[in-house]
Each structure stands twice: as structure tokens, then as C-alpha cells.
Design an enzyme around this catalytic site. Structure first.
Site, PDB file in Angstrom:
ATOM      1  N   ARG A 171       0.863  -1.287   0.007  1.00  0.00           N
ATOM      2  CA  ARG A 171       0.055  -0.046   0.038  1.00  0.00           C
ATOM      3  C   ARG A 171       1.029   1.500   0.017  1.00  0.00           C
ATOM      4  O   ARG A 171       1.958   1.393   0.352  1.00  0.00           O
ATOM      5  CB  ARG A 171      -0.846  -0.047   1.218  1.00  0.00           C
ATOM      6  CG  ARG A 171      -2.380  -0.939   1.041  1.00  0.00           C
ATOM      7  CD  ARG A 171      -2.996  -1.033   2.179  1.00  0.00           C
ATOM      8  NE  ARG A 171      -2.452  -1.407   3.601  1.00  0.00           N
ATOM      9  CZ  ARG A 171      -2.018  -0.825   4.486  1.00  0.00           C
ATOM     10  NH1 ARG A 171      -1.873   0.386   4.418  1.00  0.00           N
ATOM     11  NH2 ARG A 171      -1.266  -1.732   5.424  1.00  0.00           N
ATOM     12  N   LYS A 316      -8.236  -2.391   1.872  1.00  0.00           N
ATOM     13  CA  LYS A 316      -8.052  -1.687   2.931  1.00  0.00           C
ATOM     14  C   LYS A 316      -8.852  -0.144   2.764  1.00  0.00           C
ATOM     15  O   LYS A 316      -9.226   0.444   3.827  1.00  0.00           O
ATOM     16  CB  LYS A 316      -6.526  -1.178   3.355  1.00  0.00           C
ATOM     17  CG  LYS A 316      -5.916  -2.573   3.806  1.00  0.00           C
ATOM     18  CD  LYS A 316      -6.643  -2.753   5.223  1.00  0.00           C
ATOM     19  CE  LYS A 316      -5.666  -3.380   6.296  1.00  0.00           C
ATOM     20  NZ  LYS A 316      -5.790  -5.102   5.913  1.00  0.00           N
ATOM     21  N   HIS A 335      -9.282  -3.711  13.179  1.00  0.00           N
ATOM     22  CA  HIS A 335      -8.190  -4.354  12.591  1.00  0.00           C
ATOM     23  C   HIS A 335      -7.601  -5.649  13.370  1.00  0.00           C
ATOM     24  O   HIS A 335      -6.505  -5.575  14.139  1.00  0.00           O
ATOM     25  CB  HIS A 335      -6.992  -3.483  12.266  1.00  0.00           C
ATOM     26  CG  HIS A 335      -6.064  -4.185  11.280  1.00  0.00           C
ATOM     27  ND1 HIS A 335      -4.743  -3.752  11.307  1.00  0.00           N
ATOM     28  CD2 HIS A 335      -6.121  -4.756  10.361  1.00  0.00           C
ATOM     29  CE1 HIS A 335      -3.896  -4.190  10.176  1.00  0.00           C
ATOM     30  NE2 HIS A 335      -4.857  -5.109   9.711  1.00  0.00           N
ATOM     31  N   SER A 353       0.646  -5.321  10.721  1.00  0.00           N
ATOM     32  CA  SER A 353       0.836  -6.233   9.670  1.00  0.00           C
ATOM     33  C   SER A 353       2.270  -7.121   9.909  1.00  0.00           C
ATOM     34  O   SER A 353       3.228  -6.574  10.452  1.00  0.00           O
ATOM     35  CB  SER A 353       1.177  -5.323   8.264  1.00  0.00           C
ATOM     36  OG  SER A 353       1.386  -6.162   7.244  1.00  0.00           O
ATOM     37  N   LYS A 357      -1.868 -12.136  12.660  1.00  0.00           N
ATOM     38  CA  LYS A 357      -3.538 -12.091  12.904  1.00  0.00           C
ATOM     39  C   LYS A 357      -4.015 -13.370  11.938  1.00  0.00           C
ATOM     40  O   LYS A 357      -4.681 -14.023  12.462  1.00  0.00           O
ATOM     41  CB  LYS A 357      -3.892 -10.982  12.196  1.00  0.00           C
ATOM     42  CG  LYS A 357      -3.757  -9.544  13.150  1.00  0.00           C
ATOM     43  CD  LYS A 357      -4.475  -8.450  12.640  1.00  0.00           C
ATOM     44  CE  LYS A 357      -4.107  -8.154  11.448  1.00  0.00           C
ATOM     45  NZ  LYS A 357      -2.727  -7.776  11.245  1.00  0.00           N
ATOM     46  N   THR A 358      -3.421 -13.354  10.612  1.00  0.00           N
ATOM     47  CA  THR A 358      -3.876 -14.359   9.593  1.00  0.00           C
ATOM     48  C   THR A 358      -3.435 -15.779  10.452  1.00  0.00           C
ATOM     49  O   THR A 358      -4.104 -16.836  10.468  1.00  0.00           O
ATOM     50  CB  THR A 358      -3.392 -14.164   8.404  1.00  0.00           C
ATOM     51  OG1 THR A 358      -4.093 -13.067   7.859  1.00  0.00           O
ATOM     52  CG2 THR A 358      -3.882 -15.337   7.501  1.00  0.00           C
ATOM     53  N   ASP A 372      -8.870 -10.573   9.501  1.00  0.00           N
ATOM     54  CA  ASP A 372      -8.145  -9.194   9.226  1.00  0.00           C
ATOM     55  C   ASP A 372      -9.016  -7.970   9.872  1.00  0.00           C
ATOM     56  O   ASP A 372      -8.525  -7.131  10.350  1.00  0.00           O
ATOM     57  CB  ASP A 372      -7.817  -8.945   7.855  1.00  0.00           C
ATOM     58  CG  ASP A 372      -6.713  -7.757   7.791  1.00  0.00           C
ATOM     59  OD1 ASP A 372      -5.642  -7.899   8.364  1.00  0.00           O
ATOM     60  OD2 ASP A 372      -6.867  -7.137   7.221  1.00  0.00           O
ATOM     61  N   ARG A 437       1.583 -12.357  -1.362  1.00  0.00           N
ATOM     62  CA  ARG A 437       0.134 -12.821  -0.698  1.00  0.00           C
ATOM     63  C   ARG A 437      -0.658 -13.732  -1.411  1.00  0.00           C
ATOM     64  O   ARG A 437      -0.626 -13.696  -2.656  1.00  0.00           O
ATOM     65  CB  ARG A 437      -0.434 -11.173  -0.761  1.00  0.00           C
ATOM     66  CG  ARG A 437       0.037 -10.159   0.205  1.00  0.00           C
ATOM     67  CD  ARG A 437      -0.423 -10.293   1.517  1.00  0.00           C
ATOM     68  NE  ARG A 437       0.097  -9.429   2.509  1.00  0.00           N
ATOM     69  CZ  ARG A 437      -0.149  -9.121   3.829  1.00  0.00           C
ATOM     70  NH1 ARG A 437      -1.285  -9.723   4.263  1.00  0.00           N
ATOM     71  NH2 ARG A 437       0.214  -8.046   4.348  1.00  0.00           N
TER      72      ARG A 437
HETATM   73  N1  LIG Z   1       5.836 -17.045  16.542  1.00  0.00           N
HETATM   74  C1  LIG Z   1       5.100 -16.657  15.331  1.00  0.00           C
HETATM   75  N2  LIG Z   1       3.924 -16.403  15.529  1.00  0.00           N
HETATM   76  C2  LIG Z   1       3.142 -15.967  14.402  1.00  0.00           C
HETATM   77  N3  LIG Z   1       3.612 -15.725  13.315  1.00  0.00           N
HETATM   78  C3  LIG Z   1       5.009 -16.315  12.921  1.00  0.00           C
HETATM   79  C4  LIG Z   1       5.694 -16.507  14.059  1.00  0.00           C
HETATM   80  N4  LIG Z   1       6.876 -16.990  13.642  1.00  0.00           N
HETATM   81  C5  LIG Z   1       6.969 -16.537  12.472  1.00  0.00           C
HETATM   82  N5  LIG Z   1       5.577 -16.089  12.042  1.00  0.00           N
HETATM   83  C6  LIG Z   1       5.312 -15.818  10.445  1.00  0.00           C
HETATM   84  O1  LIG Z   1       4.940 -14.314  10.705  1.00  0.00           O
HETATM   85  C7  LIG Z   1       4.021 -14.080   9.818  1.00  0.00           C
HETATM   86  C8  LIG Z   1       2.672 -13.425  10.178  1.00  0.00           C
HETATM   87  O2  LIG Z   1       1.965 -12.953   9.226  1.00  0.00           O
HETATM   88  P1  LIG Z   1       0.393 -12.751   9.289  1.00  0.00           P
HETATM   89  O3  LIG Z   1      -0.252 -13.052   7.739  1.00  0.00           O
HETATM   90  O4  LIG Z   1      -0.382 -13.743  10.187  1.00  0.00           O
HETATM   91  O5  LIG Z   1       0.200 -11.123   9.543  1.00  0.00           O
HETATM   92  P2  LIG Z   1      -1.015 -10.426   9.896  1.00  0.00           P
HETATM   93  O6  LIG Z   1      -0.962  -9.852  10.978  1.00  0.00           O
HETATM   94  O7  LIG Z   1      -2.147 -11.245   9.327  1.00  0.00           O
HETATM   95  O8  LIG Z   1      -0.858  -9.211   8.835  1.00  0.00           O
HETATM   96  P3  LIG Z   1      -1.527  -8.378   7.596  1.00  0.00           P
HETATM   97  O9  LIG Z   1      -2.400  -7.380   8.419  1.00  0.00           O
HETATM   98  O10 LIG Z   1      -0.759  -7.526   6.893  1.00  0.00           O
HETATM   99  O11 LIG Z   1      -2.262  -9.283   6.816  1.00  0.00           O
HETATM  100  C9  LIG Z   1       3.738 -15.407   9.028  1.00  0.00           C
HETATM  101  O12 LIG Z   1       4.423 -15.559   7.679  1.00  0.00           O
HETATM  102  C10 LIG Z   1       4.230 -16.467   9.737  1.00  0.00           C
HETATM  103  O13 LIG Z   1       4.584 -17.682   9.193  1.00  0.00           O
HETATM  104  O1  LIG Z   2      -3.551  -4.008   3.390  1.00  0.00           O
HETATM  105  C1  LIG Z   2      -2.490  -4.738   3.134  1.00  0.00           C
HETATM  106  O2  LIG Z   2      -1.848  -4.783   1.979  1.00  0.00           O
HETATM  107  C2  LIG Z   2      -2.136  -5.827   4.006  1.00  0.00           C
HETATM  108  C3  LIG Z   2      -2.836  -5.850   5.226  1.00  0.00           C
HETATM  109  O3  LIG Z   2      -3.550  -6.649   5.502  1.00  0.00           O
HETATM  110  C4  LIG Z   2      -2.273  -4.823   6.199  1.00  0.00           C
HETATM  111  O4  LIG Z   2      -1.143  -4.122   5.867  1.00  0.00           O
HETATM  112  O5  LIG Z   2      -2.711  -4.863   7.313  1.00  0.00           O
HETATM  113 CA   LIG Z   3      -3.414 -10.958   7.625  1.00  0.00          CA
HETATM  114 MN   LIG Z   4      -4.234  -6.083   7.667  1.00  0.00          MN
END
Ligand SMILES: Nc1ncnc2c1ncn2[C@@H]1O[C@H](COP(=O)(O)OP(=O)(O)OP(=O)(O)O)[C@@H](O)[C@H]1O
Ligand SMILES: O=C([O-])CC(=O)C(=O)O
Ligand SMILES: [Ca+2]
Ligand SMILES: [Mn+2]
Length: 653
Positions: A171, A316, A335, A353, A357-358, A372, A437
Site C-alpha cells: 500500500r 483497505k 483491525h 501487519s 493475525k492471519t 483481518d 500474498r
Molecule cells: N511465532 C510466530 N507467531 C506468529 N507468526 C509467526 C511466528 N513466527 C513466524 N511467523 C510468521 O509471521 C508471519 C505472520 O503474518 P500474518 O499473515 O499472520 O500477518 P498479519 O498480522 O495477518 O498481517 P496483515 O495485516 O498484513 O495481513 C507469517 O508469515 C508467519 O509464518
Molecule cells: O493491506 C494490506 O496490504 C495488507 C494488510 O492486511 C495490512 O497491511 O494490514
Molecule cells: Ca493478514
Molecule cells: Mn491487515
């Protein structure tokens, strides 16, 4: 060669009649005389497709429709024409459904006059042109469009659609603009720390016109009519006009998909996105600082995207809209990820990010409500979206099996690298970007909770990826501490990917999503405090980042350990564990968690140099303190008591 006279058509099936003269090809009694009623190859091809559900594009066979169906279809076209209307000309464009390349489809034309004003200017050449609309295409149709027309788009070995988002692989928050008018001027959060950078109505219209003209200059555009929010009483109808099948499929996956009946009665959208991201904005336009612009106009209920093809802007951008609309209805937008146990207990996962979360809400032992974006109303929680957007850098089948298996036909894979022949994806490859992604419909996760709603949360988990390695893997928070950390919205990632050890960079993003909030953070915080208090929810801080030292010395906490910690929170066992308080941050840390080595629970134990640990801890505490300064003048909640408690819940030196 067998002769025709010796064979009878026992099955009674039609005979092959590809030509006038009977052309019998028969090898045994079963195959014989299966004839197709087609005079030409084109006719034969027409037989291949049968009529689809009522609302898929009605570009052809107009005579098959009843008059009411006809009327509704006309209204749909009028609505799309209205969306695409230029505001400086008199009428909407001529809209026709279907692919311009498909010559067999009878074309339905609707030239809809949108404005009551009598035309004064002569029609321009562009008004003579048709705009072909590919309306709510299915994933299969979008695959064909994407592979045929969008360079850099391929099918992977598991059936996902791999594509490139272009120059932007993330973004562009600095290019986001929000129209400041007499309403938003007072309602929204402006100024230091705010994500809302102002633009005026006129400049918005300049960009809108640029986007609409660009869209209408193309051979075809994609239109998605979909929903946001699984709470039926607070569902928002969105229309996304875009130029790429990639964008259309991405939004098909990420927004809630209407049933054919819901689409029939869709009516006028509540919000419209004009994604002309392949075309730049004009840098001479007032308020523009680059050729990328993502413009939000709340009064017009419209968003314009110019100069970036990164699909996450749409996702977003709509989330920002929800952060404005929902609080007006006393609904908190979050979020966060969200899942539910077998007994119906709900947990929220906040975090910036890349904090998990995911990854952590996708849990084989629990039902996934969403990964998310959520709403928390008086009735409980609801997912805003219809899909998930997982990071896939270093993705492995072993560690994240559900996400791995979701990458199949229908899933959009952004910016990944794959073998040119076998088409196997190399998830470790960062050649295009680190932010690779996967966007897939939530049903691709086997234990998705459909509809995506749940009770009031029992646990509120704040995730921080602390690359300084001084925050404990888990701590139990008081309500005031939960609010303090929610408003702070901390994480620390490692800057750059250059060689050598880099300093972790602390990021503070209010409400764990400052880039998307529209009101002052304390307004969301007050709502969260009230809801948590009322429902008796427990707050937790989970460090998914470093242990045993900062980035470079220590290492990231094993995902398996974090999962054990999360399990203990869900089961309730951690609530009744034995706790001790840390210095400076005053965090309550458990002495034992099942399946996690006890020595890592207090980060101090894992550092070989205790002096460096203490210095690093103090350094981080100062960063928290500095960041919180901007919030010290604000009152949170109804009484001053909570505000004072929150201020006292930060680090104490
Ligand atoms: N201990 C841990 N706990 C959680 N995630 C971990 C850990 N160690 C490594 N990771 C890695 O960190 C990353 C977490 O990314 P995730 O997609 O869950 O982020 P997000 O919070 O959903 O972000 P976004 O809002 O950008 O989608 C993954 O690639 C996961 O494999
Ligand atoms: O918005 C995006 O590109 C990915 C995301 O989920 C974040 O940054 O929270
Ligand atoms: Ca996510
Ligand atoms: Mn997000």
C-alpha cells in the site's frame, strides 16, 4: 470401416449430424450414431454452455427473458451506466454487457441519460463508444480474462492464479487523500499522526473524472457488486469498477459474494470504487505529491484509485470507510483476526501487519470467523470480509497447513516466483517483493465459521512482533494496560533486507491500524474499553517476535510455542496460572505454560548479557513513552478514572 446398415441405435440417443449428409463413425455398438444437432462448428460450440444462474451476465439470448427479468436487467445496466457517467458530460456511457471479443453474443445496449439537464455541448467522440462491462464474472471466467489479457499472469501447479501487482507491491499510505468538507472537517481525525491527508472536493472531482474517462476509454471494464459485513443489519453494498481481471477476482474473494437472488435485487450501491490504477494521476493536480493517488470522498460515497495496481488498496480503502460508517452506529470496527472455539468462545487477534493475525486465527482446532477486519456490535462480532489475505513469504505446508491448502483454483497469488515449467511456487523467493500474498475465499479454510459471526469476545489478544526481544512471549493485561497497548499499537520489524545486522525499527500505529482509522484513536479505544468491561473480556499481550536477544542475536519465537500459548489462553488454563510482575512495563507473566519451555517466559532469562537486556528494555520503554505523549491530553471513556489508569498503565521508570 463398419457400415451403417449393420448397426442399430439401441440407446435411443440422437445421431451425430455435423453435416447434412449423415456421417457415421461407429466402432462398436455403444458409440454409434451419437449425433449432435449442430450445423456448424460455431453452433457446436454454442451447445457447450448451458444457461447459467439468473444473474450471471445477460449479454445474450434476450428473447429468453420474461419482461420482469428484462426490466431488472435494464435497471442493472442503467445503474452501471450511472456509475460510469462522466459528470461534465450529459449522460452515462453506452453500456453493453459481455466480452467485446465474443462476437456471438447478442449485444444489449443501454444509453442511459443520467441528468435531467438538457444537453448543451455537442457529444464528444467518446460518447459514441461502447463500454463493455464484465459484470460479476465467475472465477473461471476471470481466469480466462486474466491469462489471456494480463501479462505476467499464470496458473500455478496447484491451480492458483499468480499475477504481478506492478510497480507497487504494497500500500501507499502517503498517497491516500480524504476530502475535507464542512462535515468531515469536524468529524475526522486530522493533523499529526492521522492517516487522513486532506484534499478538496474539486481536486477529488478532477481525479474522479480522470479515472472515469480512463475507464470509459478502455474496451472493457470489470464491475463487481458485493457486500461488506456478515451482520445482516449492517451490511454495506459495494461496487468495484476495475480494469483488470486480477482486481475483479481479488475482490470477488475478499468481499462477501452475493447469491444470485441478492444480486438480482442489488439496486444502488452504498459505496463505489473506481480503480483506474493502471493510469497515473496528474501531478499538477492540487494536493498530489506523486503519480499515485487513493482518494476517499465520504459525502459522495466514492473512492478513486490512480497510479497503483496493488489490490490491497481496495480492501483497505473499504476498511477505512467501515471505520467511519460503523462507529456512527455504535459499532466498533477492528483491525483484527477472529476465531471461535467448539464451545462458542470468541477471541480477537489485534496486531500490525506481519504480527500473526492471519497465521494465529487460522487454527485447525477452532472455527475461523475472519483474519483481518471485524465489527463488534451489541450482538457480538461479525467479519467485514468474505475472504482472507495471507502473507506467504516462507509459507510451509507443515507450519501453516490450512493456508497452504487454500492456495488452489480460485486463489489469487500476488508477486510470487514460480518454476516456469512445473509452475511450483517457491515461497522463499523474495525476488519480486517480501510482501507476497494469497487472497482466497474464507470457505477455502475447512473450519471457517459460516456465516462469519460470533458471540462477544472472551479474549482480546494483542500481538506484537518485538524485534528488540524484551517483551515477554505472553502477559496478562489489566483493562487499563489493554487500552494503553491498544492505543500504542506497537510492533518492531527489522528495517531493510541489506546484509549485516540491522537495528529493529519500532512502529506505533494507534488501534493497531492507524493507517485505516478515520476518527481519533481515543474514540475507538473508548468503545473497546466499554465493550471489554461490559463483557468481562480478558486482554493479553503476545510477543510473536524475538527471544534470547534482539534481532541478530536472538531468534523469532517458534510458531509452535506461540500456538501453545494461544491454546492456553483459549482453554482458560492461563487465566488461572501463577503470575509474576515484570519491571518497567509492569506486565503479569505466567511462570508456566503447557508445551512451552518455562525459561523463555521471562525474556530476561534468555539474554546472555543482562546489562544489554536492561538497556534495551529501557530503550523500548522510552519509545513507548514518547509515542504516548500525543495521547495524554485526551479523555478516554466517560470518566477520568479510566483515563488516569490508562496513563499509569505504561512503563514506569
Ligand atoms: N511465532 C510466530 N507467531 C506468529 N507468526 C509467526 C511466528 N513466527 C513466524 N511467523 C510468521 O509471521 C508471519 C505472520 O503474518 P500474518 O499473515 O499472520 O500477518 P498479519 O498480522 O495477518 O498481517 P496483515 O495485516 O498484513 O495481513 C507469517 O508469515 C508467519 O509464518
Ligand atoms: O493491506 C494490506 O496490504 C495488507 C494488510 O492486511 C495490512 O497491511 O494490514
Ligand atoms: Ca493478514
Ligand atoms: Mn491487515
Amino acid at each position: 470401416m463398419p457400415t451403417s446398415g449393420s448397426i442399430k441405435n439401441e440407446s435411443g440417443v440422437r445421431k451425430i449430424e455435423t453435416q447434412k449428409k449423415e456421417n457415421k463413425v461407429c466402432n462398436d455398438n455403444k458409440d454409434i450414431a451419437l449425433t449432435v444437432k449442430a450445423q456448424t462448428i460455431d453452433e457446436l460450440h454454442l451447445l457447450q454452455k448451458k444457461k447459467s444462474a439468473p444473474t450471471t451476465p445477460k449479454g445474450s439470448q434476450a428473447t429468453l427473458f420474461s419482461s420482469s427479468e428484462d426490466e431488472r436487467s435494464k435497471q442493472q445496466l442503467q445503474s452501471i451506466s450511472a456509475s460510469l457517467a462522466s459528470l461534465t458530460r450529459e449522460s452515462g456511457p453506452k453500456v453493453v454487457k459481455g466480452d467485446p471479443d465474443k462476437r456471438f453474443e447478442a449485444r444489449r445496449v443501454s444509453h442511459v441519460s443520467q441528468h435531467r439537464i438538457t444537453p448543451t455541448i455537442a457529444v464528444s467522440d467518446s460518447a459514441l463508444k461502447f463500454t463493455h462491462v464484465l459484470y460479476n464474472l465467475s472465477p473461471a471466467e476471470l481466469y480466462e480474462q486474466a491469462i489471456k489479457y494480463e501479462k505476467g499472469t499464470f496458473m500455478t501447479s496447484t491451480g492458483a492464479l499468480a499475477t504481478l501487482s506492478g510497480a507497487k507491491t504494497g500500500r501507499s499510505p502517503r498517497d491516500k487523500r480524504v476530502v475535507k468538507d464542512h462535515v468531515t472537517e469536524n468529524e475526522l481525525w486530522w493533523g499529526k499522526g492521522s492517516p487522513n491527508i486532506e484534499m478538496d472536493e474539486h481536486s477529488f472531482m478532477v481525479n474522479r473524472e480522470r479515472a472515469v474517462d480512463y475507464l470509459n476509454s478502455l474496451d472493457k471494464v470489470f464491475v463487481n457488486d458485493q457486500f461488506l459485513n456478515w451482520d445482516p443489519e449492517n451490511r454495506i453494498k459495494v461496487r468495484i469498477v476495475s480494469t483488470r481481471a486480477y482486481h475483479s477476482l481479488f475482490m470477488h474473494n475478499m468481499c462477501i459474494r452475493p447469491t444470485p437472488e441478492e444480486l438480482e435485487n442489488f439496486g444502488t450501491p452504498d459505496f463505489t470504487i473506481y480503480n483506474a490504477g493502471q493510469f497515473p494521476c496528474n501531478r499538477y493536480t492540487h494536493y498530489m505529491t506523486s503519480s499515485t493517488s487513493i482518494d476517499l470522498n465520504l459525502a459522495r460515497k466514492e473512492m478513486v484509485i490512480l497510479g497503483t495496481q496493488y489490490a490491497g488498496e481496495m480492501k483497505k480503502g473499504l476498511f477505512s470507510v467501515m471505520h467511519y460508517l460503523m462507529p456512527k452506529r455504535q459499532i466498533l470496527s477492528l483491525h483484527s483476526g477472529c476465531n471461535m472455539g467448539k464451545d462458542g468462545d470468541v477471541a480477537l487477534f489485534f496486531g500490525l501487519s506481519g504480527t500473526g493475525k492471519t497465521t494465529l486465527s487460522t487454527d485447525h482446532n477452532r472455527y475461523l470467523i475472519g483474519d483481518d477486519e471485524h465489527c463488534w456490535s451489541d450482538k457480538g462480532v461479525s467479519n467485514i470480509e468474505g475472504g482472507c489475505y495471507a502473507k506467504c513469504i516462507d509459507l510451509s505446508r507443515e507450519k501453516e497447513p490450512d493456508i497452504w491448502n487454500a492456495i488452489k483454483f480460485g486463489t489469487v497469488l500476488e508477486n510470487v516466483v514460480f518454476d516456469e515449467h512445473i509452475r511450483e511456487v517457491d515461497y522463499a523467493d523474495k525476488s519480486v517483493t517480501e510482501n507476497t500474498r494469497a487472497a482466497y475465499p474464507i470457505e477455502y479454510i475447512p473450519n471457517a465459521k459460516l456465516p462469519c459471526v460470533g458471540r462477544h469476545p472472551k479474549n482480546v489478544i494483542l500481538l506484537a512482533c518485538d524485534a528488540f526481544g524484551v517483551l515477554p512471549p505472553v502477559s496478562k493485561l489489566s483493562l487499563a494496560q489493554t487500552m494503553y497497548h491498544f492505543i500504542s499499537g506497537y510492533t518492531a520489524l527489522v528495517a531493510g533486507t541489506e546484509q549485516g545486522i540491522k537495528e529493529p525499527q519500532a512502529t506505533f500505529s494507534a488501534c493497531f491500524g492507524a493507517a485505516f482509522i478515520m476518527l481519533h484513536p481515543t474514540q475507538y479505544a473508548a468503545m473497546l474499553a466499554e465493550k471489554m468491561q461490559k463483557q468481562g473480556a480478558t486482554g493479553w499481550l503476545v510477543n510473536t517476535g524475538w527471544s534470547g536477544g534482539s534481532y541478530g542475536c536472538g531468534s523469532r519465537i517458534k510458531l509452535a510455542y506461540t500456538r501453545k500459548i494461544i491454546d492456553a489462553i483459549h482453554s482458560g488454563s492461563l487465566l488461572n496460572a501463577e503470575y509474576k510482575k515484570t519491571e518497567i512495563f509492569g506486565l503479569e507473566i505466567p511462570t508456566e505454560v503447557e508445551g512451552v519451555p518455562s525459561e523463555i517466559l521471562d525474556p530476561m532469562n534468555t539474554w546472555s548479557d543482562k546489562k544489554v537486556y536492561k538497556e534495551t528494555l529501557l530503550k523500548l520503554a522510552r519509545l513507548f513513552e514518547n509515542n504516548f505523549e500525543t495521547f495524554t491530553n485526551y479523555k478516554i471513556g466517560k470518566d477520568n478514572k479510566l483515563t488516569e489508569e490508562i496513563l499509569a498503565a505504561g512503563p514506569i521508570f
